[in-house]
Design a protein around this motif. Structure first.
Motif, short mmCIF file in Angstrom:
data_model
loop_
_atom_site.label_atom_id
_atom_site.label_comp_id
_atom_site.label_asym_id
_atom_site.label_seq_id
_atom_site.Cartn_x
_atom_site.Cartn_y
_atom_site.Cartn_z
N TRP A 2 -0.21 -3.18 -13.60
CA TRP A 2 0.57 -4.05 -12.73
C TRP A 2 0.91 -5.35 -13.43
N THR A 23 2.31 1.63 -3.54
CA THR A 23 1.36 2.07 -4.57
C THR A 23 0.92 3.51 -4.32
N ASP A 24 0.78 3.91 -3.06
CA ASP A 24 0.42 5.31 -2.76
C ASP A 24 1.49 6.26 -3.30
N GLY A 82 0.82 -1.21 0.00
CA GLY A 82 0.00 0.00 0.00
C GLY A 82 0.85 1.26 0.00
N LYS A 132 -3.63 -5.21 -2.84
CA LYS A 132 -3.32 -3.77 -2.76
C LYS A 132 -2.79 -3.27 -4.11
N LYS A 171 1.42 6.23 -7.20
CA LYS A 171 0.31 7.01 -7.77
C LYS A 171 0.59 8.51 -7.67
N SER A 229 -4.85 -0.59 -6.95
CA SER A 229 -4.21 0.72 -6.99
C SER A 229 -4.63 1.59 -8.16
#
Length: 290
Positions: free
Chosen positions: A136, A91-92, A88, A128, A95, A132
């Motif tokens: 991927w 990916t946060d 997580g 997760k 992004k 996102s």
């Protein structure tokens, strides 16, 4: 869109590990622009001088912005018992930075009918990544050929390998092949939204692997199928954390129950060459057991 031949910036997370280090070396060899996120830059050795290095930690989201800035693609290896949180965090940050594609090293335990802690951790992490909104690709290797390096101590001191896997087999994959697939996925199109189960080309029991090591080092070795309780006791004495002990014992039980022997052709399909055998791996690493 990137023009044909234009180099993209690829971030490698986990570059001091077995697979991550091989991914880093192969990306450099392929002439790619590479940045690494590491907790300890000194562990990169000479490769550290050939890439951009950012000190940071996936467990600390506040350290990630500099690593992800301007990055097109990310290769991430997660470690520990809270893989979902780390996925997580990755990916946060991805992004936020406008990353286009994230490639994650997972585990073939996620597709096995035999439930394991390791499988659950990776299932949660994969979820997760998939949620996102980023493109991927997930790599799901089975047993690593390099896992046998855990036997070095008992081979050198006693000429014996103790493991509670019985006659159960796995299809050990050379980490170099996992890395080669990762690099192919990172630098060529068409792999988005796909999960790849990766194995070596042959199923071997621990006893068969021990026999191959014996032949390479030129001295007799013995495999002993120990009870699970004895294996646990050994790991407790070695000071390993309980959650790690449980994960290892479950993986051994999965192999013993006959669920580790799946063979896929995916490495050959993606790379256009045969997957390396355990014998191939031993040619490069057999000296470690002498």
């Amino acid at each position: 869109m990137h023009q044909e031949g234009e180099r993209q910036m690829i971030l490698v997370i986990g570059a001091t590990g077995n697979v991550g280090g091989a991914v880093l070396a192969q990306l450099i060899e392929a002439g790619q622009k590479v940045r690494v996120l590491v907790r300890d830059p000194a562990k990169l050795g000479e490769l550290g001088g050939k890439v951009e290095v950012v000190k940071g930690d996936l467990t600390k989201p506040e350290t990630l912005d500099a690593a992800f800035a301007g990055v097109d693609k990310v290769f991430v290896v997660l470690a520990g018992d809270d893989l979902a949180t780390l996925a997580g965090n990755a990916t946060d940050a991805a992004k936020k930075a406008g990353v286009k594609h994230i490639v994650m090293l997972s585990s073939s335990t996620v597709v096995e009918p035999f439930a394991t802690l390791l499988g659950q951790w990776h299932i949660e992490a994969e979820a997760k990544i998939k949620a996102s909104g980023l493109a991927w690709t997930i790599l799901q290797p089975g047993a690593f050929a390099s896992n046998t390096l855990h036997w070095v101590g008992s081979i050198k001191s006693q000429g014996v390998v103790f493991q509670p896997t019985g006659d159960g087999k796995s299809a050990p994959i050379d980490p170099h092949d996992i890395a080669a697939v990762a690099v192919k996925v990172l630098i060529s199109p068409g792999h988005e939204g796909k999960s790849y189960v990766l194995t070596g080309p042959e199923a071997l029991s621990a006893a068969e692997e021990v026999a191959k090591i014996s032949a390479v080092i030129g001295r007799p070795l013995k495999f002993v199928d120990v009870p699970e309780a004895a294996a646990r006791e050994g790991m407790v004495k070695a000071g390993l954390p309980e959650v790690f002990i449980r994960a290892v014992l479950e993986a051994h039980a999965m192999v013993k129950a006959g669920h580790g022997a799946r063979i896929t052709q995916t490495v050959e399909e993606i790379l256009g060459r045969k997957a390396r055998t355990f014998d191939d791996w031993l040619k490069s690493h057999g000296k470690a057991f002498q």
